[in-house]
Scaffold this motif. Sequence first.
Motif, mmCIF file in Angstrom:
data_model
loop_
_atom_site.group_PDB
_atom_site.id
_atom_site.type_symbol
_atom_site.label_atom_id
_atom_site.label_comp_id
_atom_site.label_asym_id
_atom_site.label_seq_id
_atom_site.Cartn_x
_atom_site.Cartn_y
_atom_site.Cartn_z
ATOM 1 N N VAL A 217 -111.324 62.792 14.078
ATOM 2 C CA VAL A 217 -112.067 61.533 14.132
ATOM 3 C C VAL A 217 -111.447 60.592 15.170
ATOM 4 C CG1 VAL A 217 -112.740 59.478 12.821
ATOM 5 C CG2 VAL A 217 -112.912 61.753 11.775
ATOM 6 N N ALA A 218 -110.124 60.552 15.234
ATOM 7 C CA ALA A 218 -109.462 59.684 16.214
ATOM 8 C C ALA A 218 -109.812 60.075 17.638
ATOM 9 C CB ALA A 218 -107.951 59.730 16.008
ATOM 10 N N GLN A 219 -109.949 61.370 17.910
ATOM 11 C CA GLN A 219 -110.251 61.783 19.274
ATOM 12 C C GLN A 219 -111.685 61.412 19.670
ATOM 13 O OE1 GLN A 219 -109.493 65.994 19.106
ATOM 14 N NE2 GLN A 219 -111.613 66.525 18.693
ATOM 15 N N LEU A 220 -112.552 61.198 18.688
ATOM 16 C CA LEU A 220 -113.898 60.730 19.005
ATOM 17 C C LEU A 220 -113.825 59.372 19.697
ATOM 18 C CD1 LEU A 220 -115.789 61.592 15.675
ATOM 19 C CD2 LEU A 220 -115.511 63.028 17.714
ATOM 20 N N ASP A 221 -112.988 58.490 19.168
ATOM 21 C CA ASP A 221 -112.857 57.159 19.764
ATOM 22 C C ASP A 221 -112.084 57.197 21.077
ATOM 23 O OD1 ASP A 221 -114.259 55.671 17.836
ATOM 24 O OD2 ASP A 221 -112.528 55.648 16.506
ATOM 25 N N ALA B 274 -114.424 60.823 23.291
ATOM 26 C CA ALA B 274 -115.871 61.055 23.317
ATOM 27 C C ALA B 274 -116.660 59.772 23.536
ATOM 28 C CB ALA B 274 -116.306 61.741 22.021
ATOM 29 N N VAL B 275 -116.285 58.690 22.859
ATOM 30 C CA VAL B 275 -117.003 57.439 23.067
ATOM 31 C C VAL B 275 -116.811 56.943 24.499
ATOM 32 C CG1 VAL B 275 -117.145 55.017 22.372
ATOM 33 C CG2 VAL B 275 -116.960 56.801 20.631
ATOM 34 N N ALA B 276 -115.604 57.099 25.018
ATOM 35 C CA ALA B 276 -115.351 56.693 26.410
ATOM 36 C C ALA B 276 -116.180 57.515 27.382
ATOM 37 C CB ALA B 276 -113.868 56.829 26.719
ATOM 38 N N VAL B 277 -116.319 58.813 27.121
ATOM 39 C CA VAL B 277 -117.145 59.662 27.981
ATOM 40 C C VAL B 277 -118.603 59.228 27.902
ATOM 41 C CG1 VAL B 277 -118.009 62.013 28.301
ATOM 42 C CG2 VAL B 277 -115.573 61.633 27.852
ATOM 43 N N ASP C 179 -127.002 56.983 25.432
ATOM 44 C CA ASP C 179 -126.953 56.543 24.041
ATOM 45 C C ASP C 179 -126.398 57.610 23.114
ATOM 46 O OD1 ASP C 179 -128.010 54.043 24.561
ATOM 47 O OD2 ASP C 179 -130.077 54.740 24.355
ATOM 48 N N ARG C 180 -126.489 58.856 23.565
ATOM 49 C CA ARG C 180 -126.063 59.957 22.701
ATOM 50 C C ARG C 180 -125.362 60.997 23.563
ATOM 51 N NH1 ARG C 180 -130.849 61.627 20.107
ATOM 52 N NH2 ARG C 180 -131.446 62.002 22.251
ATOM 53 N N LEU C 181 -124.218 61.475 23.063
ATOM 54 C CA LEU C 181 -123.445 62.503 23.762
ATOM 55 C C LEU C 181 -123.267 63.707 22.836
ATOM 56 C CD1 LEU C 181 -121.611 63.324 26.211
ATOM 57 C CD2 LEU C 181 -119.699 62.377 24.894
ATOM 58 N N GLY C 182 -123.481 64.881 23.383
ATOM 59 C CA GLY C 182 -123.263 66.097 22.611
ATOM 60 C C GLY C 182 -121.821 66.567 22.693
ATOM 61 N N LEU C 183 -121.307 67.060 21.574
ATOM 62 C CA LEU C 183 -119.966 67.634 21.519
ATOM 63 C C LEU C 183 -120.058 69.079 21.068
ATOM 64 C CD1 LEU C 183 -117.895 64.847 19.690
ATOM 65 C CD2 LEU C 183 -118.249 65.152 22.156
ATOM 66 N N GLY C 184 -119.321 69.951 21.757
ATOM 67 C CA GLY C 184 -119.080 71.297 21.250
ATOM 68 C C GLY C 184 -117.778 71.209 20.460
ATOM 69 N N THR D 214 -114.579 70.201 22.746
ATOM 70 C CA THR D 214 -113.407 69.405 22.391
ATOM 71 C C THR D 214 -112.147 70.235 22.184
ATOM 72 O OG1 THR D 214 -113.814 69.435 19.988
ATOM 73 C CG2 THR D 214 -114.914 67.700 21.283
ATOM 74 N N ASN D 215 -112.169 71.522 22.553
ATOM 75 C CA ASN D 215 -110.909 72.282 22.468
ATOM 76 C C ASN D 215 -109.901 71.843 23.529
ATOM 77 O OD1 ASN D 215 -112.020 73.486 24.742
ATOM 78 N ND2 ASN D 215 -111.922 75.578 23.957
ATOM 79 N N VAL D 216 -110.293 70.926 24.400
ATOM 80 C CA VAL D 216 -109.352 70.323 25.346
ATOM 81 C C VAL D 216 -108.417 69.349 24.626
ATOM 82 C CG1 VAL D 216 -110.935 68.432 25.951
ATOM 83 C CG2 VAL D 216 -109.186 69.145 27.588
ATOM 84 N N HIS D 217 -108.784 68.931 23.409
ATOM 85 C CA HIS D 217 -107.986 67.984 22.641
ATOM 86 C C HIS D 217 -107.177 68.725 21.568
ATOM 87 C CE1 HIS D 217 -110.489 65.228 24.748
ATOM 88 N NE2 HIS D 217 -111.545 65.376 23.965
ATOM 89 N N PRO D 218 -106.006 68.241 21.206
ATOM 90 C CA PRO D 218 -105.115 69.014 20.336
ATOM 91 C C PRO D 218 -105.259 68.754 18.843
ATOM 92 C CG PRO D 218 -103.918 67.154 21.250
ATOM 93 C CD PRO D 218 -105.301 67.101 21.845
#
Length: 406
Positions: A29-33, A36-39, A46-51, A17-21
Amino acid sequence: MRLRHADGTTVHLGYCTNVHPAEDLPGVVAQLDTYAVAVRRALGVDRLGLGLWLAAPVAAALAADPSARRRLRHELTVRGLEVVTLNGFPYAAFQAPVVKGAVYHPDWTTPQRSAYTLDLARVLADLLPDDAVRGSISTLPIAWRTPWDSGRAATARRRLDALAEGLAAVQWDTGRVIRVGFEPEPGCLVESTGQAREVFSDMDTDRLGICLDLAHLACAWERPADALAGLRAAGLPVVKVQVSAAIEAPDPAGASEALRRFVEPRFLHQTRAAGVCGAADPADPAYAADDLDAALDARLPGAWRVHYHVPLHAPPEPPLRSTVPVLREALAALFAGPVAGCDHLDVETYTWGVLPEARRPRGDAELAAGIAAELAFARDELTALGLADGGGVGAPGPRAAEGVPS
């Protein structure tokens, strides 16, 4: 996403997620919606991993507040997201208008770098899924190569020893194993796996190891199988792999116009000519430049590889190409036999916002779609190597009722 290796190991695949500012917790938390949820939806999982990338002030605040860590874990879980790895390389402001060499500060000669990394370890211990074997954090490979002397080397060594002790304390307090991987990068004190073997030869390999970025590996013109064999022979574990691809220019003179479209003000794009693989110094100015515009001015000889992360599924247009073939060789070498501890993979393309205008995403939805396409590409590469869907392991808990759709 989770995949299952033939030896039974669960391999975690996510995106960094270092692509997000975002630089504060509400922004994270806002960038999750937003992304990440869209991805996750685009991939149909059902589950997505985030670095996850957390700027230093956010990491410090979370490390000091157990209730805030629990809330963040809840926010992840209800969205079908999980975190087994953190990116601890950029300290702050990674998507600022100009980053360049600032990303290497503070380095491992400073108390700030030590404190930040241990804050991340404390946070990660509480974010890990209950069934995760361990967590990992990637960090810079000590420092930029200059200035450097014996005094700075001794200070850095003391900080690495203290880091291992701090990680042991986190394990004692939480029961969770967290490992830190030092990431060889062009221009740094440790640029290649050969230099990694020299610098990290006697560190605590139970808790410290290497983060192998595949774009960086390509820029060093290393052969993946040889690089990995060398790390294994030295007893240096690969604790994390960043699945990334760089730009390759087989004929830079004939591709100068195309290359100039990738010159931009935010990040360094260290450039290495093929001859550097035989040079005593990987930053030898006869074969190396610390940014792409400098390489174009110097007219380095031979084929080039440029430290510019390009989308895995969308290589640059000819006459340029990407180093995806190196990525494939590296993944094949990593997973040809038992995983041996290398179970965290992160797609790390942080350059979407500085791609040439015609290739840049227009809006949040296009960025999320691009990230999903990269993850699908990486998943396909891994399944081609025999890894299977591991989605049934440790399914996420029920969704919250507060407007987070499944």
